[in-house]
Write an enzyme that holds these catalytic residues in place. Structure first.
Site, PDB file in Angstrom:
ATOM      1  CG  HIS A 115      14.214  59.872 135.858  1.00  0.00           C
ATOM      2  ND1 HIS A 115      13.611  58.639 136.034  1.00  0.00           N
ATOM      3  CD2 HIS A 115      13.228  60.791 136.069  1.00  0.00           C
ATOM      4  CE1 HIS A 115      12.342  58.793 136.331  1.00  0.00           C
ATOM      5  NE2 HIS A 115      12.078  60.093 136.366  1.00  0.00           N
ATOM      6  CG  ASP A 117      10.721  63.518 138.214  1.00  0.00           C
ATOM      7  OD1 ASP A 117      10.923  62.633 137.356  1.00  0.00           O
ATOM      8  OD2 ASP A 117       9.970  63.360 139.196  1.00  0.00           O
ATOM      9  CG  HIS A 270      12.211  58.712 140.661  1.00  0.00           C
ATOM     10  ND1 HIS A 270      12.689  59.998 140.576  1.00  0.00           N
ATOM     11  CD2 HIS A 270      11.198  58.637 139.778  1.00  0.00           C
ATOM     12  CE1 HIS A 270      11.981  60.672 139.691  1.00  0.00           C
ATOM     13  NE2 HIS A 270      11.074  59.871 139.177  1.00  0.00           N
ATOM     14  NE  ARG A 285       6.181  63.584 137.574  1.00  0.00           N
ATOM     15  CZ  ARG A 285       7.139  63.439 136.671  1.00  0.00           C
ATOM     16  NH1 ARG A 285       7.664  62.246 136.447  1.00  0.00           N
ATOM     17  NH2 ARG A 285       7.584  64.481 135.991  1.00  0.00           N
TER      18      ARG A 285
HETATM   19  C1  SIN Z   1       8.137  58.643 137.506  1.00  0.00           C
HETATM   20  O1  SIN Z   1       9.299  58.467 137.142  1.00  0.00           O
HETATM   21  O2  SIN Z   1       7.689  59.762 137.760  1.00  0.00           O
HETATM   22  C2  SIN Z   1       7.198  57.462 137.673  1.00  0.00           C
HETATM   23  C3  SIN Z   1       7.685  56.487 138.675  1.00  0.00           C
HETATM   24  C4  SIN Z   1       6.743  55.315 138.771  1.00  0.00           C
HETATM   25  O3  SIN Z   1       5.813  55.186 137.966  1.00  0.00           O
HETATM   26  O4  SIN Z   1       6.951  54.463 139.647  1.00  0.00           O
END
Ligand code: SIN
Length: 294
Positions: A115, A117, A270, A285
């Site tokens: 996805h 974000d 990602h 995050r």
């Molecule tokens: C995310 O998608 O923000 C998390 C990615 C991760 O935990 O590696």
């Protein structure tokens, strides 16, 4: 992007070292807890546009310093899952598989599907910054796929076909499926559901700062191509999903202690590759607000 009031801060002597991968670079010798002058900040910004994912090594920073650095790139989003905000720092979402007293301390399955974000919002995120707090001894990698390269490698006839198309993105589409696998995922209140109504996005977006085109569909959030019969839409999306994450577009990040990883959601998708259940993983995050894709 905000200029720092600390324009007189001394320069920091740091190196931008591209990875031997299709995308990404590491930043060595910069301390983001220290003031960063405008010239150094401009170099970081340029490196972010060129490499799309930057790994700042060895950042022993507080949550407030993580937030301050992130905020120089734009206002920060507050994630809809308020259950997993860091106490006293709602700008930070805890990404973790750890349970304390039987309760999850963070979003354990964040990134379980490819996805970008907040693509389910009319104004998706510019970029996100993940800071390693506790890492497993194995697993826990994060993968990044370059959607400019994915667009550029598409067959010309497919490029022509998808260029004018738009697609719906929905936060809720996979929510119950994830909850069925991970029952600790909170049931959403009506107020949370109201915050995440679906958005329509171009299938191919243009990066607002570089002008490069990028594929902008994902297996997590994209539910259908507007105006196409469901079957045709499903087939086209399946083809695009498979293409968009081919190994030749992907950098795999193996986390090191105190890494701060900053990626561009306008250029990349990602995926969290997964952590064995018995090992602990925790990251903080921040998510920077972006603008309307075109
Ligand atoms: C995310 O998608 O923000 C998390 C990615 C991760 O935990 O590696």
């Amino acid at each position: 992007m905000t200029a720092s009031p600390k324009t007189e801060a001394p320069p920091q002597h740091f190196e931008v070292r591209p990875f031997p991968a299709p995308v990404g670079a590491e930043i060595l010798g910069l301390d983001i807890s220290k003031p960063i002058n405008n010239e150094d900040f401009a170099r970081i910004h340029r490196a972010h546009l060129d490499h799309h994912v930057l790994v700042f090594r060895n950042q022993q920073i507080t949550p407030a310093e993580h937030i301050n650095f992130s905020s120089r790139f734009g206002p920060l989003e507050i994630h809809v899952l308020h259950q997993f905000h860091l106490k006293n720092h709602p700008e930070i979402l805890i990404v973790s598989n750890i349970k304390e007293n039987g309760e999850p301390i963070g979003l354990g399955d964040a990134g379980a599907y490819w996805h970008s974000d907040l693509s389910y919002k009319p104004q998706p995120s510019l970029g996100s910054l993940l800071h390693a707090q506790e890492l497993p001894s194995e697993g826990g990698d994060t993968l990044f796929a370059d959607q400019h390269l994915a667009w550029e490698a598409l067959r010309p006839d497919l490029q022509q076909r998808i260029l004018p198309l738009q697609a719906e993105h929905s936060y809720l589409a996979k929510y119950e499926e994830l909850r069925a696998k991970n029952p600790w995922r909170p049931k959403l209140s009506q107020a949370q559901v109201d915050q995440v109504t679906p958005a329509v996005q171009p299938v191919v977006r243009t990066h607002p700062e570089t002008g490069r085109k990028a594929l902008f569909v994902s297996e997590h959030f994209t539910t259908g191509i507007v105006g196409l019969p469901q079957e045709e839409s499903d087939a086209l999306l399946a083809e695009l999903f498979a293409h968009s994450v081919k190994p030749e577009f992907v950098y795999r990040h193996r986390w090191a202690p105190h890494d701060l990883v900053f990626w561009d959601n306008r250029s990349l998708m990602h995926l969290a590759a997964g952590t064995p259940d018995h090992l602990r993983r925790r990251l903080n995050r921040t998510t920077i607000a972006g603008d309307t894709p075109f």
